[in-house]
Design an enzyme around this catalytic site. Structure first.
Site, PDB file in Angstrom:
ATOM      1  N   GLU A  57       0.797  -1.645  -0.232  1.00  0.00           N
ATOM      2  CA  GLU A  57      -0.015  -0.248  -0.098  1.00  0.00           C
ATOM      3  C   GLU A  57       0.909   1.289   0.050  1.00  0.00           C
ATOM      4  OE1 GLU A  57      -2.224  -3.487   3.020  1.00  0.00           O
ATOM      5  OE2 GLU A  57       0.115  -2.584   1.704  1.00  0.00           O
ATOM      6  N   ARG A 189      13.187 -24.735  -4.675  1.00  0.00           N
ATOM      7  CA  ARG A 189      13.638 -24.582  -3.725  1.00  0.00           C
ATOM      8  C   ARG A 189      13.750 -23.470  -3.560  1.00  0.00           C
ATOM      9  NH1 ARG A 189      18.947 -28.363  -5.042  1.00  0.00           N
ATOM     10  NH2 ARG A 189      17.958 -30.616  -4.829  1.00  0.00           N
ATOM     11  N   LEU A 209      21.167 -29.541  -2.366  1.00  0.00           N
ATOM     12  CA  LEU A 209      20.256 -29.240  -2.090  1.00  0.00           C
ATOM     13  C   LEU A 209      20.131 -27.100  -1.656  1.00  0.00           C
ATOM     14  CD1 LEU A 209      18.620 -30.796   0.718  1.00  0.00           C
ATOM     15  CD2 LEU A 209      18.744 -31.479  -1.235  1.00  0.00           C
ATOM     16  N   ALA A 295      12.454 -42.274   0.778  1.00  0.00           N
ATOM     17  CA  ALA A 295      10.942 -43.207   1.077  1.00  0.00           C
ATOM     18  C   ALA A 295      10.696 -42.980   2.315  1.00  0.00           C
ATOM     19  CB  ALA A 295      11.148 -44.949   0.886  1.00  0.00           C
TER      20      ALA A 295
END
Length: 364
Positions: A57, A189, A209, A295
């Site tokens: 805003e 990511r 990662l 898994a």
């Protein structure tokens, strides 16, 4: 024939939503866009770009030259009513006297929660809320989840063959998907505040990662490691990472991990391990968490109903006997099987990305 006012409101709210997508690193704040309209023309545009910077805003009023008298303000989220890193936007709007403020949704932050809109009404400004509410809520699903559930929005990412395998029976998994899909993963990511994996993946694959193949910053990296088996020389620790472990883990392993860049968080024995980890990530201002794990961890998130979204990359290949990303799941009836809704399909080179929201994910 002139458009109904409701359609005009939706048009300008869509404009504000497009602006909100420009926000870079807003977390822990929400992403917000704003347009100011007078005489059928947009006279001001703004968005919240980065945490600590001006709110949408404020930027829109500045873009309008400060004069918004008799104008209509369209903002994707209710103007804030409290002092944080910046003054309240509701007070600023009252000072500038627009004739009307249209909000996409109310702010789920308990410090606001309708108070911003009430300030505007009390000042004699016409207020409307809930325009394109579903779209505005989806834009800030992580912020809503943190405010309402005290945990991040959790996306489980998997890459599998058409027969559901993530690795061959000998453990080989590079690469299941193609280059375009891996670029997409790096982009994902960068869109998340943290990425989480398990110690099994760290030991087996020694992943970084990080964000390398797409624009953006590397998120906070998180490891689930109940017994502190993470090798101090692991690549993921370079530049810092958080390890969640248990009180039963050998304390003598902590100094070497800390020296390598890890912050070790111990979860009390008997506490729900995943739930407590998510709660602490929430306290670290994580709105969005992506799970990139094996898994065991993937199945645990699904089994405990702690994941909101699935991002599944399917490669056009068959891998035969091997490892599945749901090896840790077993159901006794079809009624127990997790289902997805709001499913979207995207081509990533020769691979297919399927994204959907788990039905167990609480409504926004």
């Amino acid at each position: 024939m002139p458009l109904p006012k409701s359609k005009i409101d939706e048009y300008y709210m869509n404009c504000a939503l497009e602006l909100a997508r420009n926000g870079r690193r807003c977390s822990p704040n929400p992403r917000v866009g704003c347009v100011i309209v007078r005489g059928g023309e947009i006279i001001g545009r703004g968005w919240h770009d980065i945490c600590g910077g001006p709110h949408a805003e404020v930027e829109a009023v500045r873009d309008a030259g400060g004069d918004i008298a008799e104008a209509e303000v369209y903002v994707t989220l209710e103007p804030c009513s409290h002092y944080g890193k910046t003054p309240p936007c509701a007070d600023m709007l009252v000072e500038h006297r627009p004739k009307r403020v249209v909000a996409g949704m109310t702010d789920p932050n308990p410090r606001v929660a309708g108070r911003g809109l009430e300030k505007l009404r009390a000042a004699g400004i016409e207020v409307k809320s809930g325009v394109l509410e579903k779209e505005c809520k989806w834009m800030n699903r992580g912020f809503i989840r943190r405010m309402s559930q005290a945990r991040p929005w959790v996306t489980v990412k998997c890459a599998a063959s058409l027969d559901g395998r993530v690795a061959l029976s000998n453990g080989e998994s590079r690469w299941v998907t193609g280059t375009e899909a891996r670029v997409c993963v790096h982009r994902m990511r960068a869109e998340n505040d943290a990425v989480l994996t398990g110690v099994g993946t760290v030991i087996a694959d020694d992943p970084l990662l990080t964000v390398r193949d797409a624009p953006g910053e590397t998120p906070l990296r998180v490891i689930l490691d109940r017994e502190l088996r993470t090798p101090p020389e692991s690549k993921i620790l370079a530049g810092g990472a958080v390890i969640f472990t248990t009180e039963a883990a050998p304390e003598e392993r902590i100094p070497a991990l800390s020296a390598a860049g890890a912050v070790v968080e111990s979860i009390p024995n008997g506490a729900p391990f995943l739930g407590e980890a998510l709660k602490r990530l929430c306290a670290m201002d994580v709105n969005y968490l992506m799970v990139e794990a094996g898994a065991g961890v993937t199945s645990a998130f699904i089994k405990e109903g702690l994941c909101d979204e699935l991002a599944l990359f399917l490669a056009p290949k068959l891998m035969g006997r091997g490892l599945s990303y749901t090896d840790g799941l077993e159901f006794s009836s079809m009624a127990e099987v997790p289902r997805l809704r709001d499913i979207k399909y995207t081509n990533c080179g020769e691979d297919l990305l399927i994204r959907g929201v788990f039905e167990c994910s609480p409504d926004l």
